[in-house]
Design a protein around this motif. Structure first.
Motif, PDB file in Angstrom:
ATOM      1  N   PRO A   8      34.192  50.700  75.084  1.00 39.31           N
ATOM      2  CA  PRO A   8      32.704  50.942  75.834  1.00 39.31           C
ATOM      3  C   PRO A   8      31.936  51.641  75.398  1.00 39.31           C
ATOM      4  O   PRO A   8      31.851  52.788  74.862  1.00 39.31           O
ATOM      5  N   GLN A   9      30.941  51.749  76.743  1.00 37.13           N
ATOM      6  CA  GLN A   9      30.035  53.421  76.430  1.00 37.13           C
ATOM      7  C   GLN A   9      30.251  54.744  77.217  1.00 37.13           C
ATOM      8  O   GLN A   9      29.671  55.011  75.940  1.00 37.13           O
ATOM      9  N   VAL A  10      31.079  54.655  77.674  1.00 36.74           N
ATOM     10  CA  VAL A  10      32.145  56.092  77.876  1.00 36.74           C
ATOM     11  C   VAL A  10      33.354  56.025  77.451  1.00 36.74           C
ATOM     12  O   VAL A  10      34.308  55.349  77.886  1.00 36.74           O
ATOM     13  N   VAL A  11      33.692  56.820  76.390  1.00 32.42           N
ATOM     14  CA  VAL A  11      35.412  57.303  76.515  1.00 32.42           C
ATOM     15  C   VAL A  11      36.100  58.833  77.333  1.00 32.42           C
ATOM     16  O   VAL A  11      34.919  59.440  76.400  1.00 32.42           O
ATOM     17  N   LEU A  12      36.703  58.842  78.165  1.00 25.85           N
ATOM     18  CA  LEU A  12      37.103  60.257  78.286  1.00 25.85           C
ATOM     19  C   LEU A  12      38.500  60.569  77.666  1.00 25.85           C
ATOM     20  O   LEU A  12      39.516  59.578  77.872  1.00 25.85           O
ATOM     21  N   ALA A  13      38.305  61.435  77.226  1.00 20.46           N
ATOM     22  CA  ALA A  13      39.435  61.870  76.953  1.00 20.46           C
ATOM     23  C   ALA A  13      39.961  63.352  77.230  1.00 20.46           C
ATOM     24  O   ALA A  13      39.311  64.807  76.642  1.00 20.46           O
ATOM     25  N   PRO A  14      41.226  63.292  77.844  1.00 18.61           N
ATOM     26  CA  PRO A  14      41.266  64.653  79.418  1.00 18.61           C
ATOM     27  C   PRO A  14      42.109  65.434  78.109  1.00 18.61           C
ATOM     28  O   PRO A  14      42.731  65.330  76.959  1.00 18.61           O
ATOM     29  N   ALA A  57      42.768  72.148  68.896  1.00 20.65           N
ATOM     30  CA  ALA A  57      43.353  70.942  67.696  1.00 20.65           C
ATOM     31  C   ALA A  57      43.084  70.034  68.071  1.00 20.65           C
ATOM     32  O   ALA A  57      42.625  69.144  67.543  1.00 20.65           O
ATOM     33  N   ARG A  58      43.309  69.415  69.839  1.00 15.84           N
ATOM     34  CA  ARG A  58      42.980  67.825  69.897  1.00 15.84           C
ATOM     35  C   ARG A  58      41.655  68.056  69.517  1.00 15.84           C
ATOM     36  O   ARG A  58      41.296  66.280  69.610  1.00 15.84           O
ATOM     37  N   ALA A  59      40.470  68.516  70.472  1.00 15.83           N
ATOM     38  CA  ALA A  59      39.297  68.334  70.206  1.00 15.83           C
ATOM     39  C   ALA A  59      38.813  68.680  69.084  1.00 15.83           C
ATOM     40  O   ALA A  59      38.096  67.387  68.939  1.00 15.83           O
ATOM     41  N   LEU A  60      38.892  68.974  68.167  1.00 14.92           N
ATOM     42  CA  LEU A  60      38.877  68.527  67.657  1.00 14.92           C
ATOM     43  C   LEU A  60      38.583  67.861  66.683  1.00 14.92           C
ATOM     44  O   LEU A  60      37.650  67.100  66.009  1.00 14.92           O
ATOM     45  N   ALA A  61      39.988  67.611  66.440  1.00 17.55           N
ATOM     46  CA  ALA A  61      40.449  65.743  65.076  1.00 17.55           C
ATOM     47  C   ALA A  61      40.244  65.155  65.991  1.00 17.55           C
ATOM     48  O   ALA A  61      39.491  64.096  65.240  1.00 17.55           O
ATOM     49  N   LEU A  62      40.020  64.519  67.289  1.00 18.25           N
ATOM     50  CA  LEU A  62      38.800  63.916  67.630  1.00 18.25           C
ATOM     51  C   LEU A  62      37.443  63.660  67.935  1.00 18.25           C
ATOM     52  O   LEU A  62      37.561  62.684  67.195  1.00 18.25           O
ATOM     53  N   ALA A  63      36.660  64.778  67.348  1.00 21.92           N
ATOM     54  CA  ALA A  63      35.647  64.245  67.313  1.00 21.92           C
ATOM     55  C   ALA A  63      35.500  64.240  65.763  1.00 21.92           C
ATOM     56  O   ALA A  63      34.658  63.549  65.862  1.00 21.92           O
ATOM     57  N   GLN A  64      36.100  65.176  64.783  1.00 22.76           N
ATOM     58  CA  GLN A  64      36.081  64.966  63.371  1.00 22.76           C
ATOM     59  C   GLN A  64      36.706  63.468  63.097  1.00 22.76           C
ATOM     60  O   GLN A  64      35.601  62.154  62.804  1.00 22.76           O
ATOM     61  N   GLU A  65      37.634  62.657  63.872  1.00 21.00           N
ATOM     62  CA  GLU A  65      38.026  60.991  63.288  1.00 21.00           C
ATOM     63  C   GLU A  65      36.386  59.911  63.950  1.00 21.00           C
ATOM     64  O   GLU A  65      36.270  59.186  63.946  1.00 21.00           O
ATOM     65  N   TRP A  66      36.052  60.539  65.791  1.00 24.01           N
ATOM     66  CA  TRP A  66      34.690  59.985  66.037  1.00 24.01           C
ATOM     67  C   TRP A  66      34.157  59.699  65.315  1.00 24.01           C
ATOM     68  O   TRP A  66      33.037  58.404  65.350  1.00 24.01           O
ATOM     69  N   VAL A  67      33.404  60.748  64.641  1.00 25.02           N
ATOM     70  CA  VAL A  67      31.827  61.079  64.326  1.00 25.02           C
ATOM     71  C   VAL A  67      32.059  60.617  62.459  1.00 25.02           C
ATOM     72  O   VAL A  67      30.854  60.194  62.011  1.00 25.02           O
ATOM     73  N   THR A  68      33.628  59.729  62.548  1.00 18.94           N
ATOM     74  CA  THR A  68      33.403  59.217  60.585  1.00 18.94           C
ATOM     75  C   THR A  68      33.328  57.810  60.711  1.00 18.94           C
ATOM     76  O   THR A  68      33.374  57.328  59.847  1.00 18.94           O
ATOM     77  N   PHE A 102      32.280  54.217  67.018  1.00 17.44           N
ATOM     78  CA  PHE A 102      31.985  54.780  67.552  1.00 17.44           C
ATOM     79  C   PHE A 102      30.691  55.052  68.142  1.00 17.44           C
ATOM     80  O   PHE A 102      30.045  56.142  68.498  1.00 17.44           O
ATOM     81  N   ALA A 103      29.587  54.576  67.068  1.00 13.20           N
ATOM     82  CA  ALA A 103      28.203  55.181  66.742  1.00 13.20           C
ATOM     83  C   ALA A 103      26.852  54.463  68.384  1.00 13.20           C
ATOM     84  O   ALA A 103      26.313  56.477  68.905  1.00 13.20           O
ATOM     85  N   ASP A 104      27.964  54.218  69.222  1.00 15.17           N
ATOM     86  CA  ASP A 104      26.166  53.864  70.376  1.00 15.17           C
ATOM     87  C   ASP A 104      26.765  54.420  71.398  1.00 15.17           C
ATOM     88  O   ASP A 104      26.881  53.764  72.934  1.00 15.17           O
ATOM     89  N   ALA A 105      28.547  55.431  71.283  1.00 14.18           N
ATOM     90  CA  ALA A 105      29.466  55.340  72.554  1.00 14.18           C
ATOM     91  C   ALA A 105      29.356  56.692  72.821  1.00 14.18           C
ATOM     92  O   ALA A 105      28.598  57.960  71.934  1.00 14.18           O
ATOM     93  N   ARG A 106      29.804  57.211  73.804  1.00 11.63           N
ATOM     94  CA  ARG A 106      29.800  58.770  74.049  1.00 11.63           C
ATOM     95  C   ARG A 106      31.544  58.659  74.353  1.00 11.63           C
ATOM     96  O   ARG A 106      31.894  58.446  74.415  1.00 11.63           O
ATOM     97  N   LEU A 107      31.580  59.979  73.579  1.00 12.62           N
ATOM     98  CA  LEU A 107      32.995  60.582  73.817  1.00 12.62           C
ATOM     99  C   LEU A 107      33.171  62.149  74.667  1.00 12.62           C
ATOM    100  O   LEU A 107      31.936  63.119  74.263  1.00 12.62           O
TER     101      LEU A 107
END
Length: 427
Positions: free
Chosen positions: A372-378, A396-407, A411-416
């Motif tokens: 979708p356009q926006v993905v919410l990660a609590p 650690a959770r935020a870093l792991a998600l961000a690294q997987e997201w940008v690679t 997910f290029a057109d969505a927001r985390l």
């Protein structure tokens, strides 16, 4: 000219050439006492102000290449930087004024760039003593002539008094029989040309390394101020102490071009040195300790621990503030009208009760179902979790998600969007 034999002659047929021999004008500090301040007899400090309330002192100064031309010889990554050893000298001199002769710790947060034109204003603040007598210290600067710019904090630290046990410590090596027995020479020929290749363009004042030897984890060096450079006024001339650190760089233990980052346990036992015999002891995790002596074997200075860090060209000039730059961190509310128009999905559990949203256990499942356009990660932890453990887990959770997201191009057109609760914005 009557009676001298002088007579009129024709002027030369070429234009006159003028060459002036007047010395350059060097700015001098004014009368501090006449301005209601305390005079400080030091080359890097101009005056001090004692607040009406409290027990601290605020030292002020002005640095430029016109008033301190020798600083131009400390060029790193294309920028003229105030040496890390000069911060130590500032801390030691400020400590002397308040009865503290030891820099317990000093951490450098940002380089201080000396501009090619103009000057920088410098402040060194020393706070009141705590129960043990220790005093906080901080060093700030900002470009001269623009009161609208904020002050940049370059260093923070703690000042204490040298204990009797520390004062009684012996040198630990023979500085008279030189070089020490068993030490193997290290070739220092053209070392400064090599330093230039990695971004350290040291000029003559900072080319004080004379000889280097190594014995296991010990590095021995002889350093001296160049002819014409006087140590007077300094406790320990920054260029002399800086040259001692060049030995570690030459011997392959200087992190391939690291700048001083964290000093601990710095004490000065004698002033006015123009020549030093130095022992650097290499420790764990890239640390080193220094003992500095004069040629007669007398202790001059001691550094219990020094950590260096590499610096990039961008980092070297990062301390130059710009007009209208954003220096604060603040919350920015999302437009309420647009929020209902977004396609939103939830990643993982829903500890905050975000509502009836499509949920996915991980990013792989999300990508398979459609992004979708926006993905919410609590980001949440159990209330009973200690702060240090909670911080590590969330980070650690935020870093792991961000690294997987940008690679992942899916997910290029969505927001985390990371969702928190009870967070505080710190500027």
């Amino acid at each position: 000219f009557e009676g001298t034999g002088a007579k009129r002659i024709d002027l030369p047929t070429y234009a006159f050439h003028h060459q002036h021999y007047w010395p350059p004008v060097v700015a001098r500090p004014g009368d501090a006492a006449g301005l209601g301040q305390l005079a400080v007899a030091h080359p890097l400090l101009g005056a001090a102000v004692e607040p009406a309330e409290g027990e601290g002192l605020l030292f002020t100064s002005r640095l430029s290449l016109a008033s301190h031309p020798w600083l131009a010889d400390h060029a790193v990554m294309g920028q003229v930087l105030l040496p890390g050893t000069a911060f130590v000298e500032l801390a030691l001199r400020a400590g002397d004024e308040v009865g503290c002769d030891r820099v317990e710790e000093l951490t450098l947060a940002a380089p201080l760039v000396i501009p090619e034109q103009g000057a920088v204003q410098v402040q060194v603040s020393v706070g009141g003593p705590d129960e043990s007598g220790a005093r906080p210290l901080a060093v700030y600067s900002r470009p001269e002539g623009d009161a609208g710019l904020p002050w940049t904090q370059h260093a923070t630290g703690t000042l204490t008094a040298v204990s009797a046990a520390t004062a009684a410590l012996e040198l630990g090596f023979d500085a008279v029989s030189w070089p020490p027995a068993g030490a193997e020479p290290v070739d220092a020929t053209d070392c400064y040309a090599g330093f230039t290749e990695i971004g350290f363009a040291y000029g003559p004042v900072f080319q004080g390394l004379r000889a280097v030897w190594r014995r296991g984890e010990e590095i021995f060096a002889e350093v001296a101020l160049p002819e014409g450079v006087e140590p007077g006024g300094f406790g320990l001339h920054p260029a002399l102490l800086d040259a001692a650190l060049h030995a570690a760089l030459l011997a392959g233990s200087g992190e391939d071009g690291g700048l001083p980052f964290s000093w601990q346990g710095v004490s000065l036992h004698a002033t006015g040195a123009g020549v030093l015999r130095v022992r650097l002891t290499l420790g764990e995790n890239g640390t080193m300790a220094l003992m500095c002596a004069d040629p007669a074997g007398g202790l001059v200075a001691r550094v219990e621990s020094l950590v260096t860090r590499q610096v990039s060209a961008e980092r070297a000039g990062a301390s130059r503030p710009e007009h209208d730059a954003l220096f604060a961190v603040d919350w920015v509310a999302a437009p309420a009208a647009a929020a209902g128009e977004w396609e939103v999905a939830l990643l993982g559990a829903d500890p905050f009760g975000l509502g009836d949203l499509p949920g996915h256990p991980d990013l792989a499942a999300l990508a398979e179902a459609g992004v979708p356009q926006v993905v919410l990660a609590p980001l949440a932890v159990e209330a009973e979790t200690p702060v240090d453990e909670a911080t590590r887990a969330v980070t650690a959770r935020a870093l792991a998600l961000a690294q997987e997201w940008v690679t992942d191009d899916r997910f290029a057109d969505a927001r985390l969007v990371f969702v928190t609760r009870g967070a505080v914005a710190v500027g």
